[in-house]
Design a protein around this motif. Structure first.
Motif, PDB file in Angstrom:
ATOM      1  N   LEU A  37      -0.918 -10.713   6.875  1.00 27.89           N
ATOM      2  CA  LEU A  37       0.015  -9.751   7.042  1.00 27.89           C
ATOM      3  C   LEU A  37      -0.211  -9.357   8.361  1.00 27.89           C
ATOM      4  CD1 LEU A  37       2.477  -8.220   6.032  1.00 27.89           C
ATOM      5  CD2 LEU A  37       0.802  -6.497   5.128  1.00 27.89           C
ATOM      6  N   TRP A  55       6.857  -5.406   3.174  1.00 28.80           N
ATOM      7  CA  TRP A  55       5.298  -5.161   3.047  1.00 28.80           C
ATOM      8  C   TRP A  55       5.345  -3.530   3.188  1.00 28.80           C
ATOM      9  CZ3 TRP A  55       2.565  -2.384   7.054  1.00 28.80           C
ATOM     10  CH2 TRP A  55       3.068  -2.050   8.316  1.00 28.80           C
ATOM     11  N   SER A  56       4.417  -2.621   2.804  1.00 25.48           N
ATOM     12  CA  SER A  56       4.132  -1.383   2.714  1.00 25.48           C
ATOM     13  C   SER A  56       2.766  -0.957   2.763  1.00 25.48           C
ATOM     14  CB  SER A  56       4.966  -0.699   1.590  1.00 25.48           C
ATOM     15  OG  SER A  56       4.867   0.523   1.604  1.00 25.48           O
ATOM     16  N   CYS A  57       1.955  -1.305   1.789  1.00 27.78           N
ATOM     17  CA  CYS A  57       0.695  -0.345   1.700  1.00 27.78           C
ATOM     18  C   CYS A  57      -0.592  -1.188   2.357  1.00 27.78           C
ATOM     19  CB  CYS A  57       0.199  -0.444   0.222  1.00 27.78           C
ATOM     20  SG  CYS A  57      -0.248  -2.116  -0.477  1.00 27.78           S
ATOM     21  N   MET A  59      -2.946  -2.899   1.556  1.00 28.08           N
ATOM     22  CA  MET A  59      -4.186  -2.729   0.420  1.00 28.08           C
ATOM     23  C   MET A  59      -3.869  -3.160  -0.898  1.00 28.08           C
ATOM     24  SD  MET A  59      -4.249   1.180   0.797  1.00 28.08           S
ATOM     25  CE  MET A  59      -5.375   1.790  -0.540  1.00 28.08           C
ATOM     26  N   VAL A  61      -1.664  -2.998  -3.276  1.00 27.37           N
ATOM     27  CA  VAL A  61      -1.437  -1.928  -4.069  1.00 27.37           C
ATOM     28  C   VAL A  61       0.376  -1.731  -4.485  1.00 27.37           C
ATOM     29  CG1 VAL A  61      -0.901   0.670  -4.732  1.00 27.37           C
ATOM     30  CG2 VAL A  61      -3.304  -0.440  -3.770  1.00 27.37           C
ATOM     31  N   GLY A  63       2.417  -4.137  -4.131  1.00 27.46           N
ATOM     32  CA  GLY A  63       2.949  -5.523  -4.356  1.00 27.46           C
ATOM     33  C   GLY A  63       4.236  -6.104  -3.666  1.00 27.46           C
ATOM     34  N   CYS A  65       4.309  -7.652  -0.484  1.00 23.68           N
ATOM     35  CA  CYS A  65       3.991  -8.536   0.540  1.00 23.68           C
ATOM     36  C   CYS A  65       3.631  -9.914   0.109  1.00 23.68           C
ATOM     37  CB  CYS A  65       2.840  -8.053   1.394  1.00 23.68           C
ATOM     38  SG  CYS A  65       1.270  -8.136   0.360  1.00 23.68           S
ATOM     39  N   LEU A  75      -0.763 -12.274  -2.116  1.00 25.78           N
ATOM     40  CA  LEU A  75      -0.512 -11.182  -1.381  1.00 25.78           C
ATOM     41  C   LEU A  75      -0.964 -11.438   0.072  1.00 25.78           C
ATOM     42  CD1 LEU A  75      -1.504  -8.356  -3.746  1.00 25.78           C
ATOM     43  CD2 LEU A  75       0.633  -9.301  -3.380  1.00 25.78           C
ATOM     44  N   CYS A  77      -1.263  -9.465   2.488  1.00 17.66           N
ATOM     45  CA  CYS A  77      -2.246  -8.234   2.857  1.00 17.66           C
ATOM     46  C   CYS A  77      -3.928  -8.439   2.332  1.00 17.66           C
ATOM     47  CB  CYS A  77      -1.764  -6.959   2.398  1.00 17.66           C
ATOM     48  SG  CYS A  77      -1.841  -6.470   0.691  1.00 17.66           S
TER      49      CYS A  77
HETATM   50  S1  FES Z   1       1.457  -4.692   1.714  1.00 17.14           S
HETATM   51 FE1  FES Z   1       1.081  -3.622  -0.500  1.00 17.14          FE
HETATM   52  S2  FES Z   1       0.392  -5.033  -1.543  1.00 17.14           S
HETATM   53 FE2  FES Z   1       0.365  -6.106   0.134  1.00 17.14          FE
END
Ligand code: FES
Ligand code: SF4
Lengths: 248, 115
Positions: A37, A55-57, A59, A61, A63, A65, A75, A77
């Protein structure tokens, strides 16, 4: 010294300009601590701003990406470039879903399946708030906790050969979540959910290949949930047939 | 009643799987390998074996040993064939596979009853 780079072959699909998806080659900066990512964000920020993905977090969490990375649902990320470097990495949208644009898939089918099993606490009668909360012991929590960890990343749907062949299949995550609520001591919706689960498109479509459990990033073990659901449904079936007077 | 009759077939599949995995190998080793190699001479005498398999409990045991793995095979084969692309004829395949297992079971029952 020039910076290290890594090649990413990224699937592109822009419905307004092309009929079929194509691959585009990008050369991203490479750093040892970067995940896929990071490289895609680097491409978006410095090479090609038209690339679309979710994408968002960052890390593991949210879900959002999930992508096919060298053909495996992962994932992005949580997938390190160093595990592939110096070879190129092929990045595609999650398999078994229609492509909306580039790496973005259409998730409507998954959302429908998820809501079809009513993954929330169902009660025959809600007790009034004045009577207090529904209490639960640590042991009761432990029964379903594992199945409640799902982050709805859809990797299991991409990995599932049954879903690939038969899109009617309710699928791993939705069944695991239904099972999670069936196991919850506060829930009373099991026989209702069984109408959706105990069908040919529900648990009985599963042939226990088990790839859902292999790819799940948070160890939900959807394959195990489906097997448990098969067992409890079978027990119910025999009880209903052999002891019909014991209505549920 | 549940919406699907699948629990019955799944139960037979599961039971057949246990038998195929745990009991069948013992019989294969005893009567297929050790016996022919001469290891069980007196135990495998015709009269003794006939007396053993003529007992109703042995008959029931042998029936399960033969019938349940047939249903295990039927279930596996049914899904394999469907997954190989014969999705359209799902019902016919289920009928043919479980039907074969049922015929095999009936034949084995007839043989056992006549012993
Ligand atoms: S960006 Fe949130 S799980 Fe990968
Ligand atoms: S069960 Fe696992 S792989 Fe499937 S959606 Fe949930 S978190 Fe993702």
């Amino acid at each position: 010294m020039s910076k290290a780079t890594i090649v990413l072959e990224v699937l592109r699909y822009r419905p307004e300009q092309e009929q079929e998806p194509t691959f585009q080659i990008y050369e991203s900066e490479y750093r040892e601590d970067w995940v896929v990512l990071d490289a895609i964000n680097h491409i978006k920020d410095h090479i090609d701003g038209t690339l679309s993905y979710r994408w968002s977090c960052r890390m593991g969490v949210c879900g959002s990406c999930g992508m096919m990375i060298n053909g495996e649902p992962k994932l992005s990320c949580a997938t390190f470039l160093r595990d592939y470097y110096p070879d190129p990495i092929r990045v595609e949208p999650l398999a078994n879903f229609p492509i909306e644009r580039d790496l973005v898939i259409v998730m409507d089918d998954f959302m429908e399946k998820l809501t079809s099993v009513k993954p929330w606490i169902l009660r025959e009668h809600e007790k009034p708030i004045s009577e207090g909360e529904y209490r639960q012991t640590p042991a009761e929590l432990a029964r379903y906790k594992q199945f409640s960890m799902c982050i709805n990343c859809m990797l299991c749907y991409s990995a599932c050969p049954v879903y690939a062949l038969d899109p009617q299949f309710t699928g791993p995550a939705a069944i695991a979540l239904a099972h999670r609520y069936n196991l919850d001591s506060r829930d009373q919706g099991r026989s209702w959910r069984e109408q959706v689960l105990s069908t040919e498109e529900g648990i009985w479509a599963c042939t226990y290949v088990g790839t859902c459990t292999v790819v799940c990033p948070v160890d939900v073990d959807p394959a195990g949930a489906i097997q448990q659901a098969k067992l409890s449904t079978t027990t119910d079936w025999f009880r209903d047939v052999l002891m019909p007077w014991k209505g549920r | 009643m549940r919406k699907s009759s699948e629990p019955v077939f799944w139960f037979l599949f599961g039971a057949g799987g246990v038998i195929a995995a745990f009991l069948a190998p013992i019989h294969i080793v005893l009567t297929g390998i050790v016996g022919p190699a001469g290891g069980l001479e007196s135990a495998l005498e015709y009269e003794r074996v006939l007396a053993l398999v003529s007992h109703p409990v042995t008959k029931l045991y042998l029936f399960m040993l033969i019938s349940l793995p047939l249903f295990h095979w039927a279930h596996r084969f049914r899904f394999t064939v469907v997954d190989l692309g014969l999705r359209a004829s799902k019902r016919g395949i289920a009928f043919a596979t479980y039907g074969s297992a049922a015929i095999g079971s009936i034949l084995s029952a007839l043989v056992l009853i006549r012993l």
